[in-house]
Design a protein around this motif. Sequence first.
Motif, mmCIF file in Angstrom:
data_model
loop_
_atom_site.group_PDB
_atom_site.id
_atom_site.type_symbol
_atom_site.label_atom_id
_atom_site.label_comp_id
_atom_site.label_asym_id
_atom_site.label_seq_id
_atom_site.Cartn_x
_atom_site.Cartn_y
_atom_site.Cartn_z
ATOM 1 N N ILE A 282 68.287 -10.232 -40.310
ATOM 2 C CA ILE A 282 68.950 -10.803 -41.480
ATOM 3 C C ILE A 282 67.978 -10.876 -42.655
ATOM 4 O O ILE A 282 68.337 -10.577 -43.803
ATOM 5 C CB ILE A 282 69.515 -12.199 -41.153
ATOM 6 C CG1 ILE A 282 70.765 -12.050 -40.285
ATOM 7 C CG2 ILE A 282 69.850 -12.972 -42.432
ATOM 8 C CD1 ILE A 282 71.437 -13.348 -39.937
ATOM 9 N N SER B 286 76.104 -14.043 -36.587
ATOM 10 C CA SER B 286 74.809 -14.741 -36.614
ATOM 11 C C SER B 286 74.638 -15.719 -35.456
ATOM 12 O O SER B 286 74.061 -16.787 -35.613
ATOM 13 C CB SER B 286 74.649 -15.496 -37.941
ATOM 14 O OG SER B 286 74.890 -14.666 -39.034
ATOM 15 N N GLU C 177 74.990 -8.186 -36.494
ATOM 16 C CA GLU C 177 74.001 -8.417 -37.547
ATOM 17 C C GLU C 177 72.584 -8.192 -37.041
ATOM 18 O O GLU C 177 71.658 -8.008 -37.846
ATOM 19 C CB GLU C 177 74.144 -9.834 -38.096
ATOM 20 C CG GLU C 177 75.340 -9.983 -39.019
ATOM 21 C CD GLU C 177 75.571 -11.423 -39.434
ATOM 22 O OE1 GLU C 177 75.843 -11.645 -40.617
ATOM 23 O OE2 GLU C 177 75.490 -12.311 -38.560
ATOM 24 N N THR D 240 72.753 -2.272 -38.710
ATOM 25 C CA THR D 240 72.821 -3.202 -39.838
ATOM 26 C C THR D 240 71.638 -2.994 -40.767
ATOM 27 O O THR D 240 71.794 -2.982 -41.998
ATOM 28 C CB THR D 240 72.855 -4.656 -39.324
ATOM 29 O OG1 THR D 240 74.086 -4.886 -38.648
ATOM 30 C CG2 THR D 240 72.724 -5.648 -40.475
#
Length: 275
Positions: free
Chosen positions: A166, A207, A234, A239
């Motif tokens: 992320i 997440s 994610e 991603t």
Amino acid sequence: MRVVWQLLAVVLVSMVAGQSVAAAEDDPWATLGLGLVASVLSVYVYAWVVGRTEKRAVTEVARKGAVGAVGRGVLIGTLVFAAVVASIAFVGHYEVDGWGSYTGAVGLAGFMAGASVTEELLFRGVLFRIMEERFGTWGALVPTSVLFGAWHLANPDASLWGAAVIALSAGPMLGAAYVASRGLWLPIGLHFGWNFAASGVFSTEVSGNDTQQGLLDASTSGPTLISGGAFGPEASLYTLVFCALVTVGLLWLARRRGRLTPRRSKRADAAALAR
């Protein structure tokens, strides 16, 4: 002191909104309604506290052009996540068994709306914007992306790998969306489009949040590097790839529009302190 007041206001409204939406999680229509109300209220609180502490028009959440910017963001976020899922499915690690729950998708729309708005107000509206004034676009993009990744470590099925992905993908992409548009509506729409596609449409984990089922009855499998594991897509390498492409495109657009901010000089810092 402005950053303290702004953070306090946004975090407080985020906590209240989160608790309100969570309290109605068994009623999807109530969750949708509360999520939308929380989103609108959060924007008003942000505009109020920034306007009061900085004594300026809060143009980053101006009404003019808001609907179009949010719509473009939702489209981009949805398409990017769809590309990630399609890639995982292509190698046999995402399968659809049928239809899931449309009411589940309704509730997820409200939940994701509230989360997307409050997180963008916090990370791009307060932290990134204020850090960029001092350290420039690049000096703000890195630390806020790291903080954004770390923020997700509190989720039930969080992992260091998922938070790192992320920080390397969604953080830069959303920051670049703000820089390219110089508004919060595009990153808000992009954030919501991604999250709702992940949960409300493709029924994957978001997440590591132990997300409920959306429109499709589907499942992921295989190595964490491909499917994302318990954290959700994610944390997939796909991603990283697709978000990097979008980030590069948005930063190119920002540069073309002359919207990249350089690091402020020491002389400018001294002048600011003297005022």
